[in-house]
Design a protein around this motif. Structure first.
Motif, PDB file in Angstrom:
ATOM      1  N   VAL A 234      -5.347   0.879  -7.549  1.00  0.00           N
ATOM      2  CA  VAL A 234      -5.122  -0.555  -7.392  1.00  0.00           C
ATOM      3  C   VAL A 234      -6.463  -1.268  -7.217  1.00  0.00           C
ATOM      4  CG1 VAL A 234      -3.967  -2.315  -6.004  1.00  0.00           C
ATOM      5  CG2 VAL A 234      -2.849  -0.109  -6.413  1.00  0.00           C
ATOM      6  N   LYS A 235      -6.740  -2.252  -8.086  1.00  0.00           N
ATOM      7  CA  LYS A 235      -8.023  -2.942  -8.062  1.00  0.00           C
ATOM      8  C   LYS A 235      -8.144  -3.902  -6.884  1.00  0.00           C
ATOM      9  CE  LYS A 235      -9.794  -4.370 -11.950  1.00  0.00           C
ATOM     10  NZ  LYS A 235      -9.968  -5.052 -13.262  1.00  0.00           N
ATOM     11  N   ASN A 236      -7.045  -4.482  -6.471  1.00  0.00           N
ATOM     12  CA  ASN A 236      -7.053  -5.413  -5.335  1.00  0.00           C
ATOM     13  C   ASN A 236      -6.041  -4.967  -4.280  1.00  0.00           C
ATOM     14  OD1 ASN A 236      -5.000  -6.020  -7.199  1.00  0.00           O
ATOM     15  ND2 ASN A 236      -4.863  -8.160  -6.526  1.00  0.00           N
ATOM     16  N   PRO A 237      -6.338  -3.857  -3.582  1.00  0.00           N
ATOM     17  CA  PRO A 237      -5.366  -3.285  -2.635  1.00  0.00           C
ATOM     18  C   PRO A 237      -5.007  -4.218  -1.487  1.00  0.00           C
ATOM     19  CG  PRO A 237      -7.512  -2.233  -2.402  1.00  0.00           C
ATOM     20  CD  PRO A 237      -7.577  -3.064  -3.640  1.00  0.00           C
ATOM     21  N   ASP A 238      -5.861  -5.174  -1.169  1.00  0.00           N
ATOM     22  CA  ASP A 238      -5.519  -6.112  -0.108  1.00  0.00           C
ATOM     23  C   ASP A 238      -4.272  -6.906  -0.445  1.00  0.00           C
ATOM     24  OD1 ASP A 238      -7.164  -7.158  -2.183  1.00  0.00           O
ATOM     25  OD2 ASP A 238      -7.517  -8.977  -0.997  1.00  0.00           O
ATOM     26  N   VAL A 239      -4.017  -7.099  -1.739  1.00  0.00           N
ATOM     27  CA  VAL A 239      -2.802  -7.770  -2.208  1.00  0.00           C
ATOM     28  C   VAL A 239      -1.776  -6.748  -2.682  1.00  0.00           C
ATOM     29  CG1 VAL A 239      -1.836  -9.315  -3.966  1.00  0.00           C
ATOM     30  CG2 VAL A 239      -4.024  -9.866  -2.879  1.00  0.00           C
ATOM     31  N   GLY A 240      -2.212  -5.805  -3.500  1.00  0.00           N
ATOM     32  CA  GLY A 240      -1.291  -4.974  -4.268  1.00  0.00           C
ATOM     33  C   GLY A 240      -0.860  -3.677  -3.646  1.00  0.00           C
ATOM     34  N   GLU A 241      -1.405  -3.293  -2.483  1.00  0.00           N
ATOM     35  CA  GLU A 241      -1.012  -2.031  -1.867  1.00  0.00           C
ATOM     36  C   GLU A 241      -0.818  -2.232  -0.368  1.00  0.00           C
ATOM     37  OE1 GLU A 241      -2.192   2.724  -2.056  1.00  0.00           O
ATOM     38  OE2 GLU A 241      -3.493   1.238  -2.992  1.00  0.00           O
ATOM     39  N   PRO A 242       0.315  -2.832   0.015  1.00  0.00           N
ATOM     40  CA  PRO A 242       0.544  -3.127   1.443  1.00  0.00           C
ATOM     41  C   PRO A 242       0.543  -1.882   2.321  1.00  0.00           C
ATOM     42  CG  PRO A 242       2.106  -4.302   0.062  1.00  0.00           C
ATOM     43  CD  PRO A 242       1.403  -3.327  -0.829  1.00  0.00           C
ATOM     44  N   TYR A 243       1.032  -0.778   1.788  1.00  0.00           N
ATOM     45  CA  TYR A 243       1.046   0.490   2.505  1.00  0.00           C
ATOM     46  C   TYR A 243       0.463   1.556   1.571  1.00  0.00           C
ATOM     47  CZ  TYR A 243       4.573  -2.086   5.175  1.00  0.00           C
ATOM     48  OH  TYR A 243       5.234  -3.035   5.904  1.00  0.00           O
ATOM     49  N   PRO A 244      -0.169   2.588   2.096  1.00  0.00           N
ATOM     50  CA  PRO A 244      -0.745   3.623   1.231  1.00  0.00           C
ATOM     51  C   PRO A 244       0.285   4.177   0.247  1.00  0.00           C
ATOM     52  CG  PRO A 244      -1.458   3.942   3.485  1.00  0.00           C
ATOM     53  CD  PRO A 244      -0.410   2.864   3.529  1.00  0.00           C
ATOM     54  N   GLY A 245      -0.006   4.045  -1.033  1.00  0.00           N
ATOM     55  CA  GLY A 245       0.886   4.567  -2.066  1.00  0.00           C
ATOM     56  C   GLY A 245       2.022   3.658  -2.452  1.00  0.00           C
ATOM     57  N   LEU A 246       2.343   2.669  -1.637  1.00  0.00           N
ATOM     58  CA  LEU A 246       3.404   1.707  -1.930  1.00  0.00           C
ATOM     59  C   LEU A 246       2.753   0.414  -2.405  1.00  0.00           C
ATOM     60  CD1 LEU A 246       5.843   2.256   1.067  1.00  0.00           C
ATOM     61  CD2 LEU A 246       6.146   3.041  -1.292  1.00  0.00           C
ATOM     62  N   ILE A 247       3.083   0.003  -3.606  1.00  0.00           N
ATOM     63  CA  ILE A 247       2.360  -1.084  -4.256  1.00  0.00           C
ATOM     64  C   ILE A 247       3.275  -2.263  -4.556  1.00  0.00           C
ATOM     65  CG2 ILE A 247       0.596   0.459  -5.185  1.00  0.00           C
ATOM     66  CD1 ILE A 247       2.057   0.537  -7.827  1.00  0.00           C
ATOM     67  N   GLN A 254      -3.835  -9.618 -18.017  1.00  0.00           N
ATOM     68  CA  GLN A 254      -5.201  -9.927 -18.424  1.00  0.00           C
ATOM     69  C   GLN A 254      -6.212  -8.925 -17.874  1.00  0.00           C
ATOM     70  OE1 GLN A 254      -6.074 -12.324 -20.556  1.00  0.00           O
ATOM     71  NE2 GLN A 254      -8.277 -11.874 -20.443  1.00  0.00           N
ATOM     72  N   ASP A 255      -6.084  -8.560 -16.578  1.00  0.00           N
ATOM     73  CA  ASP A 255      -7.119  -7.724 -15.971  1.00  0.00           C
ATOM     74  C   ASP A 255      -6.599  -6.551 -15.153  1.00  0.00           C
ATOM     75  OD1 ASP A 255      -6.078  -8.980 -13.750  1.00  0.00           O
ATOM     76  OD2 ASP A 255      -7.919 -10.060 -13.236  1.00  0.00           O
ATOM     77  N   GLY A 256      -5.282  -6.357 -15.068  1.00  0.00           N
ATOM     78  CA  GLY A 256      -4.730  -5.212 -14.355  1.00  0.00           C
ATOM     79  C   GLY A 256      -4.686  -5.357 -12.857  1.00  0.00           C
ATOM     80  N   THR A 257      -4.994  -6.532 -12.317  1.00  0.00           N
ATOM     81  CA  THR A 257      -4.861  -6.748 -10.877  1.00  0.00           C
ATOM     82  C   THR A 257      -3.407  -7.033 -10.527  1.00  0.00           C
ATOM     83  OG1 THR A 257      -5.334  -9.105 -11.104  1.00  0.00           O
ATOM     84  CG2 THR A 257      -7.205  -7.630 -10.654  1.00  0.00           C
ATOM     85  N   PHE A 258      -3.089  -6.865  -9.240  1.00  0.00           N
ATOM     86  CA  PHE A 258      -1.733  -7.131  -8.799  1.00  0.00           C
ATOM     87  C   PHE A 258      -1.546  -8.603  -8.469  1.00  0.00           C
ATOM     88  CE2 PHE A 258      -1.139  -2.669  -8.746  1.00  0.00           C
ATOM     89  CZ  PHE A 258       0.234  -2.451  -8.723  1.00  0.00           C
ATOM     90  N   ALA A 259      -0.383  -9.129  -8.871  1.00  0.00           N
ATOM     91  CA  ALA A 259      -0.057 -10.529  -8.606  1.00  0.00           C
ATOM     92  C   ALA A 259       0.689 -10.704  -7.298  1.00  0.00           C
ATOM     93  CB  ALA A 259       0.776 -11.097  -9.759  1.00  0.00           C
ATOM     94  N   ASP A 260       1.184  -9.611  -6.697  1.00  0.00           N
ATOM     95  CA  ASP A 260       1.941  -9.719  -5.450  1.00  0.00           C
ATOM     96  C   ASP A 260       1.914  -8.385  -4.724  1.00  0.00           C
ATOM     97  OD1 ASP A 260       4.383  -8.023  -6.082  1.00  0.00           O
ATOM     98  OD2 ASP A 260       4.502  -9.472  -7.716  1.00  0.00           O
TER      99      ASP A 260
END
Length: 528
Positions: A234-247, A254-260
């Motif tokens: 996950v490129k932006n884990p502060d947004v896209g990975e609230p818990y380890p392994g859970l995304i 466009q860039d593969g970042t998480f939107a939520d």
């Protein structure tokens, strides 16, 4: 329109079961075959197929009451392709040959209705998965049933379809676009979507990798691996990975970042987690990191998402989340999510982790309780509960007044009462039985099958119903989904059957792995 009410429930007392000792019985459970039950499931398959073949073939799905059809999956005969691996497992040679002849004639360049959206995800799991599974069967345990040229034609059609779908991956990041349009003068084109979900990104890799392995062309595997890598790293884990392994759920194309950072084990995210452990089973060397990510997701699910209803603390469900923290948990689940117990059991067997198996079994029991609580004996499409430990948080309210008594007894209240022939509870019963050999799971599956037969038999086949907590299921939808053939009937059959090479192994000897549509795919490197 009428219902079947044949007395299969009584047959168990008439026709004896057959005990199969596993070839590895000293290290794993033995299994019991129930010939009478297998005959009952075969009858339901044949009845469903006869109605489809007479009134809907070669279209996608049967309308069993009005005796018509829908083209809801591109018009290429979704029910036929989805039924093929089940017909092979049941050794229904007549139906197998009918479907193989159909596959040879499909024109994947065009959809029946011009301009309709073609789902990369649905087309992959049903059509591509169905064809590679058939090829594996017809070059393996069913070799000789179909002539070699026709078997090769199935693989050729799978490659042709993959080539057409490949346009989905022509994005700046390599994250695929799910919705495509066919029938244009220049071939398929993508929609203008800006995001895609982790299930529709992460539930492609098994089928496309198998096409690569069967053809020797790495293109197809590489296309799906590019998008998958954004989910594994996950490129932006502060947004896209609230818990380890859970995304989160949605990824920016466009860039593969998480939107939520919302997610869980419900629809839209579910099968991404499912495929992590299944890819490790498929090839433990190439996909070792998938195992690590699955373990992280399961550990976090047990630590952060496991929840017990206030009225039934003995029951275990998995919550969803809208970010990190208890105040962002969402105590909602679904029939779709009830595959979770089976997947965790499979991973526990694969990794020799009893704690995972035991936790998966608890989830299976929770989903079994959703079946026990309703008038029809079938679980609802979605349900909620109040967590027993969180107290009076805004996200942890009590049952609505009209369902307070129901919740007090059952540990959940219904938020959508439909049943559309979904397989996930039966699927988890299957994994529980294969892991333990405990025949109670066969009984649970048989009860579910009988209740589905009683409630959903309609016209010339089976139909979803509007209300599992009403007499006779409320009303019919007049729709027999293709996954009825691929999943419900297959799992109903396999759990009552003895050992076979494609059955799930409890002793780390899996020769096949099931895609999310229950099409068995041969594990890489295993001899034919």
């Amino acid at each position: 329109m009428y219902r079947y009410s044949w007395a299969l429930a009584a047959l168990g007392a008439i026709s004896p079961a057959v005990v199969f000792a596993s070839p590895l019985a000293s290290r794993g459970p033995g299994y019991i075959s129930h010939p009478n039950r297998l005959s009952g499931v075969k009858e339901a398959f044949q009845r469903s197929w006869n109605g489809y073949y007479k009134y809907a073939f070669p279209n996608d799905s049967l309308k069993p009451i009005s005796m018509g059809y829908d083209n809801d999956r591109n018009g290429w005969g979704a029910s036929a392709v989805d039924a093929l691996s089940t017909a092979l497992v049941m050794e229904n040679d007549v139906v197998v040959k009918q479907i193989v002849e159909h596959i040879k004639t499909i024109d994947f360049n065009h959809t029946v209705v011009g301009g309709e959206s073609v789902s990369l995800f649905e087309t992959t799991i049903r059509y591509l998965g169905g064809m590679v599974s058939a090829y594996d069967f017809l070059t393996g345990p069913s070799k000789g049933l179909i002539d070699a040229d026709s078997v090769q034609a199935i693989l050729d059609q799978a490659v042709n379809l993959a080539e057409l779908l490949s346009v989905a991956f022509t994005t700046p990041s390599g994250v695929p676009i799910n919705d495509l349009t066919f029938n244009g003068p220049n071939g398929p084109v993508t929609s203008d979507e800006s995001t895609n979900g982790i299930a529709t990104i992460g539930t492609l890799i098994l089928e496309w990798t198998r096409v690569s392995d069967l053809t020797g062309n790495d293109k197809y595997a590489n296309l799906t691996r590019t998008g998958e890598n954004y989910l594994l790293n996950v490129k932006n884990p502060d947004v896209g990975e609230p818990y380890p392994g859970l995304i989160g759920t949605n990824v920016n194309i466009q860039d593969g970042t998480f939107a939520d950072g919302s997610g869980g084990w419900n629809g839209g995210t579910d099968s991404f987690y499912e495929y992590l452990i299944k890819m490790y089973i498929y090839d433990s060397e190439r996909f070792a990191v998938f195992k690590d990510r699955w373990v992280a997701a399961i550990d976090s699910s047990i630590k952060y998402l496991a929840s017990h209803p206030s009225s039934r603390p003995d029951v275990t469900f998995l919550a969803a989340y809208n970010g990190k923290g208890e105040s962002n948990l969402n105590f909602v689940s679904s029939h779709l999510a009830c595959f979770d117990g089976g997947n965790i059991i499979l991973g526990g067997l694969t990794l020799n982790n009893k704690d995972y198996v035991d936790f998966g079994l608890k989830l299976v029991e929770g989903c079994h309780d959703t079946y026990l609580g309703t008038v029809t004996g079938i679980g609802p499409e979605s349900f909620r509960w109040q967590d027993s430990k969180l107290g009076n948080l805004t996200n942890n309210g009590p049952a609505p007044g009209g369902q307070a008594d129901f919740y007090a007894k059952n540990g959940y209240w219904i938020t959508s009462s439909a049943y559309i022939l979904r397989p996930e509870v039966m699927e988890s019963y299957y994994y529980a039985y294969r892991a333990t050999g405990d025949t109670k799971y066969q009984e649970w599956a048989w009860d579910a099958f009988l209740n589905i037969n009683k409630t959903c038999s309609a016209g010339v086949g089976f139909s979803g119903v509007t209300n599992v907590n009403a007499a006779n299921g409320g009303a019919f939808y007049d729709s027999q989904e293709s996954f009825w053939f691929a999943e419900v009937l297959k799992y109903s059959y396999l759990i009552q059957a003895g050992d076979a090479p494609y059955q799930v192994s409890a002793v780390h000897r899996n020769e096949w792995v099931f895609n999310t549509e229950a099409h068995p795919v041969r594990v890489a490197g295993r001899p034919i």
